[in-house]
Motif scaffolding. Structure first.
Motif: not given
Length: 747
Positions: A319-335
């Protein structure tokens, strides 16, 4: 009966037999097949003659409760004495009136009868399943004097059965049965063979030139647990017990971890039990980075293993919303959005068997807004692009970081395969176990499969195709958990990808040329097969409306065109190329603002053209030519993937504007993590929900939207505990004891 009613009855019998008669399994049907069924039914209706209508009308009239009951009391009929006596007792109880005959009246009342709304497709008359199943008749001794009723058991019950006939006419060869099916209620002493003999005798007394095939199926009240069901329950209980023990151990460990000041136990956020907070509380996140906490209790070997099953720790991470540095954040929404699109399409597919006004779908097919469902299969191509792009991008970063030599590469590849297999298979396997062995025990309804303890018998014989990711090489009507064809393709593509990506790492030009060649080759293969098999354009398209493909041809088309990896690789290959481009760009997209806007416009136009371009053809306005169908079937996936690939590239490199901000919303992160399990469980939820309906649902736009929203919520609500029990623990076990250790050993 006038012409209108004859047509209405015929429509009912067509659709009832194909969609409402209880099947022997809940085998997954693909969207193409369901829409082809609808087109075949439409054409069948237009081709029926007066002779067909008269025959169906006659059969519908003679299979009434009155006629069947009268025939049951024929002493010359070959039925069991128990069935005869219980039927006779029912008649005498009914004639006696009062409360004594109420149960027999309910038995007649429970039979299916024509209702209103025939012209809109209210054509399935299932009767009252619960009323029939809840009937209990206690033997009345006042009827026993000089009768054979004393041979009956002290009580008997009502049993719900479906009676059907298939009318095979030489003048109507459409690959589908034309016939009649109706819900009925009989005493529990009547076997399927008794009922068959009665109905067969009635049919034989009818003067008709048609060949009739009688089908009788009765629902079981108390389905005994099969060996597979027992094994599944035991395995689920073991996993549940491990999660409970692991969670208790984790909670005790956290509660008894001292603070740096030694002021007693504290929670994971650094807050002491007495309410005080340690100096490092703001930076302390034991559950995320336990290795950085010098004051944390170090569990032993058994404790480490139990920690893998902790619902507390795994739930926090999930449930954590934290992402590691350099992650491709937009992929979460597309998925996540792609997953909701899949659910939207499947809402229609899985609900066909429960629609009461079936013909409303014909009107929906003619709406341009319905194209987003008609062409929803490109959502699967979106998943291929995401999977390939991530694999390519992350593997290139790893190769660069470790300066991987050819020797190291060939050592690493088998570890990658093992990791991928262990990442996907446990949750997949537990889903198949539940779907096949346990789902039938969750409900009772007129549409529940009979004479089987496996919801999908294909999984009994072809389970290996799913577990070893070879489903797409099995005929579509023999697949175990048919929606797993995507996972089979994805795993097969993953086997090839490391070699393609490593070639890109060694020689960029050579790797890119090979990838482009593979994409073009896959596109040409799909195009060629479309031409060879004379396929219609898009989902459910037909080249000849007068001869829509029959079931056997549908299955063959799916096996030849839709499932094979050589026809589906183009989307994955495009994702591999964009992953390479993303790695090469090093965080910067070296194009002007004008060029970026133009590429965004082109990408959007391509996507809209793929979704809404075929509207005239798919709505029945005209028939696509062979060339039109081949171009769309072969190249639409490639074009969609290219458009989506650029959108991802632009968003990841800071050229996505508000679209990137939307897709990168932190709320999508946990939903994205749940997407794999949501994909696994949502067809099971839909299958159970659809098959458990006691009556048909009258569909409207609002009904459809409500069902979609409910299925989406349930998919993710179920995916959360499913992931905690069957996905997260095995990911941690793999990381701690298997491929994680193996990877660290490769230096």
């Amino acid at each position: 009966m006038d012409k209108f009613l004859k047509i209405a009855v015929t429509l009912w019998t067509l659709i009832f037999l194909v969609f409402a008669t209880p099947e022997q399994s809940l085998t997954y049907r693909h969207p193409h097949q369901v829409l082809h069924d609808f087109k075949r039914l439409e054409y069948a209706t237009s081709q029926l003659t007066d002779e067909h209508l008269n025959q169906v009308e006659l059969i519908a009239r003679i299979l009434s409760p009155k006629n069947v009951l009268n025939k049951l009391l024929d002493k010359n009929l070959e039925i069991s004495s128990l069935c005869f006596n219980q039927s006779l007792y029912g008649v005498e109880s009914l004639l006696s009136g009062g409360t004594e005959g109420s149960w027999s009246l309910k038995m007649i009342d429970a039979w299916g009868k024509p209702g209103s709304g025939i012209s809109t497709g209210n054509l399935a008359w299932l009767g009252d399943f619960d009323e029939c199943q809840n009937i209990v008749s206690y033997y009345n001794s006042s009827y026993t004097s000089g009768s054979s009723f004393s041979l009956m058991p002290e009580s008997f019950e009502g049993q719900y059965c479906s009676i059907g006939t298939s009318l095979n006419s030489a003048g109507l060869s459409l690959g589908i049965p034309v016939g009649f099916s109706i819900g009925s209620c009989f005493p529990s002493g009547c076997s399927v063979q008794d009922i068959y003999n009665v109905v067969q005798t009635i049919i034989e007394e009818v003067n008709t030139n048609s060949t009739l095939k009688i089908t009788v199926s009765c629902q079981e009240k108390n389905l005994e647990y099969s060996t597979g069901a027992i094994v599944t329950i035991v395995l689920y209980c073991i996993m549940g017990a491990l999660c409970i023990v692991g969670t208790i151990y984790d909670a005790v460990r956290v509660m008894n971890t001292p603070t740096p000041e030694g002021d007693g136990p504290h929670l994971a956020n650094g807050t002491a039990i007495n309410g005080s907070t340690s100096k490092k509380s703001e930076d302390t996140e034991i559950l995320i980075n336990p290795q950085d906490k010098p004051y944390e209790h170090k569990p032993g070997a058994l404790g480490e293993f139990l920690m893998c099953f902790s619902l507390y720790t795994n739930g926090y991470k999930l449930l954590s919303t934290k992402q590691p540095p350099g992650s491709l954040k937009c992929l979460h929404g597309i998925r996540f959005l792609s997953m909701t699109w899949v659910i939207l399409g499947h809402t229609l597919v899985f609900s066909f068997s429960s629609i009461g006004n079936f013909m409303v779908v014909g009107g929906w097919l003619k709406r341009w807004t319905f194209q987003v469902i008609m062409n929803a299969t490109v959502s699967v191509d979106s998943f291929f692009v995401l999977s390939a792009l991530l694999t390519s991008y992350l593997f290139l970063k790893q190769l660069e970081k470790k300066k991987t030599t050819p020797v190291k590469f060939f050592i690493t590849v088998p570890i990658m395969y093992l990791h991928r297999y262990l990442r996907l298979t446990p949750a997949y396997g537990f889903m198949i176990l539940y779907y096949t062995c346990l789902s039938l025990y969750m409900y009772s309804s007129p549409l529940k499969p009979v004479n089987t303890t496996a919801a999908d018998p294909n999984c009994v014989t072809n389970w290996w195709g799913a577990i070893f990711y070879m489903n797409n090489f099995i005929e579509s009507n023999k697949m175990c958990a048919g929606w797993g064809w995507y996972l089979s393709n994805d795993f097969q593509f993953f086997i090839v990808t490391p070699f393609v990506v490593y070639l890109m790492y060694i020689t960029s030009i050579g790797g890119v040329v090979l990838s482009i060649a593979m994409v073009i080759g896959s596109t040409i293969a799909a195009t060629s097969i479309s031409v060879r098999d004379d396929l219609g354009l898009g989902l459910g398209g037909v080249r000849d409306p007068k001869h829509p493909p029959a079931n056997a041809q549908q299955n063959q088309n799916m096996s030849d065109y839709y499932f094979p990896p050589w026809c589906r690789y183009q989307s994955f290959g495009v994702g591999v190329i964009f992953g390479f481009i993303l790695w090469k760009c090093r965080g910067q997209l070296p194009i002007s603002r004008v060029v970026n806007l133009c590429l965004w416009a082109v990408s959007g136009a391509i996507m809209l053209a793929i979704l809404y371009g075929p509207f005239e053809i798919e709505s029945g306005g005209r028939i696509a030519t062979v060339a039109e169908a081949a171009i769309y079937n072969g190249w639409s996936r490639t074009a969609w993937s290219l458009a989506l690939g650029y959108i991802i590239l632009a968003c990841c490199l800071g050229r996505g504007g508000w679209v990137n901000e939307l897709l990168s919303w932190s709320g999508f992160v946990p939903l994205s993590r749940l997407t794999y399990c949501a994909y696994l469980v949502h067809p099971v939820i839909m299958t159970i929900a659809s098959a458990s309906n006691k009556n048909k649902i009258m569909w409207t736009d609002i009904t459809f939207i409500s069902m979609f929203a409910a299925y989406t919520f349930l998919a993710y609500a179920v995916a959360f505990p499913f992931s905690l029990m069957f996905e997260a623990p095995f990911m941690l076990i793999d990381k701690k004891y298997l491929t994680g250790k193996l990877s660290n050993s490769v230096k």
